[in-house]
Each structure stands twice: as C-alpha cells, then as structure tokens.
Design a protein around this motif. Structure first.
Motif, PDB file in Angstrom:
ATOM      1  N   LYS A 120     -12.906  14.745  -5.251  1.00  3.75           N
ATOM      2  CA  LYS A 120     -11.785  13.832  -5.549  1.00  3.75           C
ATOM      3  C   LYS A 120     -12.306  12.498  -6.065  1.00  3.75           C
ATOM      4  O   LYS A 120     -11.959  12.072  -7.142  1.00  3.75           O
ATOM      5  N   ARG A 121     -13.138  11.852  -5.270  1.00  3.06           N
ATOM      6  CA  ARG A 121     -13.692  10.582  -5.760  1.00  3.06           C
ATOM      7  C   ARG A 121     -14.880  10.171  -4.916  1.00  3.06           C
ATOM      8  O   ARG A 121     -15.103  10.680  -3.814  1.00  3.06           O
ATOM      9  N   ILE A 122     -15.620   9.229  -5.455  1.00  2.00           N
ATOM     10  CA  ILE A 122     -16.667   8.578  -4.678  1.00  2.00           C
ATOM     11  C   ILE A 122     -16.516   7.069  -4.863  1.00  2.00           C
ATOM     12  O   ILE A 122     -16.206   6.600  -5.961  1.00  2.00           O
ATOM     13  N   VAL A 123     -16.688   6.362  -3.750  1.00  2.00           N
ATOM     14  CA  VAL A 123     -16.482   4.912  -3.750  1.00  2.00           C
ATOM     15  C   VAL A 123     -17.774   4.241  -3.300  1.00  2.00           C
ATOM     16  O   VAL A 123     -18.403   4.675  -2.328  1.00  2.00           O
ATOM     17  N   LEU A 124     -18.173   3.215  -4.016  1.00  2.00           N
ATOM     18  CA  LEU A 124     -19.331   2.400  -3.622  1.00  2.00           C
ATOM     19  C   LEU A 124     -18.815   1.036  -3.186  1.00  2.00           C
ATOM     20  O   LEU A 124     -18.083   0.371  -3.928  1.00  2.00           O
ATOM     21  N   GLU A 125     -19.212   0.646  -1.975  1.00  2.00           N
ATOM     22  CA  GLU A 125     -18.821  -0.678  -1.469  1.00  2.00           C
ATOM     23  C   GLU A 125     -20.055  -1.468  -1.094  1.00  2.00           C
ATOM     24  O   GLU A 125     -21.066  -0.891  -0.679  1.00  2.00           O
ATOM     25  N   ASP A 126     -19.960  -2.753  -1.213  1.00  2.00           N
ATOM     26  CA  ASP A 126     -20.941  -3.633  -0.604  1.00  2.00           C
ATOM     27  C   ASP A 126     -20.327  -4.025   0.740  1.00  2.00           C
ATOM     28  O   ASP A 126     -19.460  -4.901   0.817  1.00  2.00           O
ATOM     29  N   ALA A 127     -20.760  -3.323   1.795  1.00  2.00           N
ATOM     30  CA  ALA A 127     -20.120  -3.498   3.102  1.00  2.00           C
ATOM     31  C   ALA A 127     -20.361  -4.905   3.636  1.00  2.00           C
ATOM     32  O   ALA A 127     -19.511  -5.460   4.335  1.00  2.00           O
ATOM     33  N   THR A 128     -21.514  -5.472   3.301  1.00  2.00           N
ATOM     34  CA  THR A 128     -21.828  -6.825   3.776  1.00  2.00           C
ATOM     35  C   THR A 128     -20.874  -7.847   3.158  1.00  2.00           C
ATOM     36  O   THR A 128     -20.383  -8.736   3.841  1.00  2.00           O
ATOM     37  N   GLN A 129     -20.639  -7.692   1.865  1.00  2.00           N
ATOM     38  CA  GLN A 129     -19.736  -8.627   1.161  1.00  2.00           C
ATOM     39  C   GLN A 129     -18.274  -8.189   1.262  1.00  2.00           C
ATOM     40  O   GLN A 129     -17.399  -8.872   0.736  1.00  2.00           O
ATOM     41  N   LYS A 130     -18.041  -7.058   1.909  1.00  2.00           N
ATOM     42  CA  LYS A 130     -16.688  -6.495   2.022  1.00  2.00           C
ATOM     43  C   LYS A 130     -16.018  -6.404   0.650  1.00  2.00           C
ATOM     44  O   LYS A 130     -14.888  -6.864   0.448  1.00  2.00           O
ATOM     45  N   ALA A 131     -16.724  -5.797  -0.277  1.00  2.00           N
ATOM     46  CA  ALA A 131     -16.204  -5.683  -1.646  1.00  2.00           C
ATOM     47  C   ALA A 131     -16.392  -4.256  -2.141  1.00  2.00           C
ATOM     48  O   ALA A 131     -17.401  -3.616  -1.848  1.00  2.00           O
ATOM     49  N   THR A 132     -15.409  -3.768  -2.873  1.00  6.47           N
ATOM     50  CA  THR A 132     -15.539  -2.469  -3.526  1.00  6.47           C
ATOM     51  C   THR A 132     -16.236  -2.690  -4.865  1.00  6.47           C
ATOM     52  O   THR A 132     -15.763  -3.453  -5.705  1.00  6.47           O
ATOM     53  N   VAL A 133     -17.380  -2.034  -5.041  1.00  4.92           N
ATOM     54  CA  VAL A 133     -18.132  -2.186  -6.294  1.00  4.92           C
ATOM     55  C   VAL A 133     -17.527  -1.283  -7.367  1.00  4.92           C
ATOM     56  O   VAL A 133     -17.309  -1.698  -8.497  1.00  4.92           O
TER      57      VAL A 133
END
Ligand SMILES: [Cu+2]
Length: 345
Positions: free
Chosen positions: A250-263
C-alpha cells in the motif's frame, strides 16, 4: 533496438558458476549446490545454483555496461524453484564516479525480455560499510521486476576507486507463460573519470522497516503494518527517495521521528490483483535537499494489504531508498576499507 557491443573487456565470475559451462541438465538432475551465505536480500533462502552465468563488462569511455547471463528461465517457475546465479564480483575498472544505473533485460538476439522475470538484483560495495548499518556492505544499486531506473543527478555521483569489488546478487523467476532460455540482465552505468570535472559525493541510504536486519519478512494476511528505526550518525541532506516493496503493497512512509516530521509518503501502484506495478520517487534536490541532523531517529513504516488471505513467507520488504549528501563528506568517505565479504553467519 539492437545494440552491437564490440568490446567485452573482461569476464568475471566467482564460485562454481565460473568454471562450469556445461549445458544445464534437467532441473532435478542438477547438483543441489546452495548459497551458503545468508544474503541480505535472500534472507537465508536456499536455491540451486544456475551454471555458467557470467558477468561481463564493456566500457565505451563514458558508460560501463554490465551483462549478466545467460539465464535460462522456464515459464511458470517461482524464484524458489529456479536455479539462481551465484554472487558475481564486478571489479570496478576506473577511478571516478558512477552517475546512474539503467537496467534492462534482453535475449541473446538483443530483443527485450519483460522485466518481471527479474526478482531482484542488488549491488554491494565490499570496500565500504553502509553508513546507516555498519553490519552491512554499502548497497549501491538495486532493482526488481519494475526495472527501477536510477537516473543521473547532475552534479552528483558515487565515488569509486579502481579495483573496488562490487558483489552482484541476482535473483530471477518467471511467472509468465513464455520461456526465456537465454536472458541477460544488462545494466548501463554512465561514469565520470577521476580526471574529469569532479562531481559531489552522494551515498545511497537504505532505510529498511527491518532496521539493520534482513530485508525480507513474512507478510501477514490482509492489512498489516511494520515499522523500524535507524539512527543517523551524520548530518546532511536527502536529495530524493524512492521505495522498494513487494506485491500487495500500500505505502511506505519515512519520518524523522526526532523532528516529528514526515519526510515522504510513497504510495505503491498495484494492479487489480494487488501485484506491484511501481513505486513513486520524491525528489528534494530542487529545494537543496531535505535536511537531516546527526542523531535523528529515522522511522520507516510499510503498509500492506495481502488479499491472498494467507501468510506469505518472506513475502514482504519495506525499504525507502534515498541519496544522501553528508555535510562533512570526509567523515563518510573515510568509511572505506579493504574489501571484505559480508560477515557470514
Ligand atoms: Cu524485495
């Protein structure tokens, strides 16, 4: 289109594939030699070894073309039943930068063979550890049945030294009705010589939902989600990301968990049966790249909907593949080492 290649400058192969070119016997007569390495992509699967598969290369001064084959691909043969080529070593003939990777499949006459018969190909630099996962070799190129084209990014390249050893892992299958008795995988790799105008160093970043483990995992029936995290040790920017998933993605999501941002959120394209058709690419280089800081925790989450209703053993992968430019190139460039085969377990 027929391409005449005048100069195959070297013939390289490792392992049992090198010496034996006798015609393949009936599959069940083949010696059941097996990969003993526990490859990253192959994740402990065991396959019979295909005989006589060579890696050849030609160089026209601007582009190196690798040619892997011949591959005998009977119709309706799964990757588990198909004898697989042993790992091959591509010894880099130049010092400079590799700029792009253009894969395709052809038969002995130069006619196109459908990409779907490629289960995957992976290139590993034995002279460098991966900068995110030191337990792995740097994974410089990969493609599956979609024949992902790794386009050139003007001004950037992957630095190599003459003699570097690239391990090439190829897995094939043939889900089609047509047999391809003599298929070849060709990868065209434009390069820049070290004596030419330099380009900036870029490093492939493989951000895997299994973190630094083997990429393949069992795909549960119906909807599922798997996440993993890796910590970045270097500040820098991502120029762009693509994704690698399997059928029912379906999908893959990359996040910068430290910055709490979806890349990036990469939605898989699948057909009515759920077979993977393609994964999108998201680029950031127009804005100068997506900034990441040393110490940031990167989080990857892969979602699937496995409509077969059955667990598919080793059926899934979830990898975000990016190009990373470190703020301090020397720190990452300095990870070079003597060639070493990946640790065997
Ligand atoms: Cu895969």
């Amino acid at each position: 289109m027929k391409i005449v290649r005048v100069l195959w400058i070297s013939v390289l192969a490792t392992g049992v594939a090198a010496a034996q070119e006798k015609p393949a016997a009936k599959p069940h007569d083949m010696e059941h030699m097996q990969h003993s390495h526990d490859g990253f992509m192959q994740g402990g699967m065991h396959h019979a070894v295909a005989k006589g598969v060579l890696l050849q290369q030609s160089d026209d001064g601007q582009t190196i073309t690798l040619r892997i084959g011949p591959l005998n691909l009977p119709a309706h043969t799964s990757h588990m039943k198909m004898p697989q080529p042993a790992d091959l070593i591509w010894k880099i003939p130049i010092s400079g930068w590799l700029l792009a990777y253009h894969p395709k499949l052809v038969d002995a006459g130069g006619n196109t063979v459908p990409g779907i018969v490629l289960h995957h190909v992976a290139f590993w630099n034995e002279n460098r550890p991966d900068f995110l996962c030191a337990n792995k070799e740097e994974h410089i190129f990969g493609a599956g049945g979609e024949l992902t084209d790794w386009a050139e990014m003007p001004g950037f390249g992957y630095r190599v030294e003459q003699g570097d050893k690239i391990r090439v892992e190829t897995m094939v299958h043939n889900p089609t009705d047509t047999a391809y008795p003599q298929a070849y995988l060709e990868v065209a790799i434009p390069y820049r010589d070290a004596n030419g105008t330099p380009v900036k160093n870029v490093y492939p970043a493989w951000m895997d939902v299994t973190a630094c483990g083997n990429s393949g995992y069992d795909l549960p029936a119906w909807e599922s989600e798997k996440s993993g995290e890796v910590r970045l040790k270097y500040s820098g920017v991502l120029l762009g990301v693509g994704g690698h998933m399997h059928d029912y993605a379906k999908r893959i999501v990359l996040e910068d968990a430290t910055q709490k941002a979806t890349v990036a959120t990469l939605d898989a394209k699948v057909d009515e049966q759920g077979h993977l058709v393609g994964m999108p690419v998201k680029t950031f280089y127009e804005e100068g790249g997506y900034k990441l800081a040393a110490g940031d925790e990167l989080k990857m989450t892969a979602s699937y909907d496995n409509t077969t209703g059955k667990v598919l053993r080793d059926g899934a992968m979830g990898i975000v593949v990016g190009y990373f430019v470190p703020a301090d190139d020397a720190a990452v460039a300095g990870l070079r080492r003597k060639a070493q085969a990946v640790a065997k377990r």
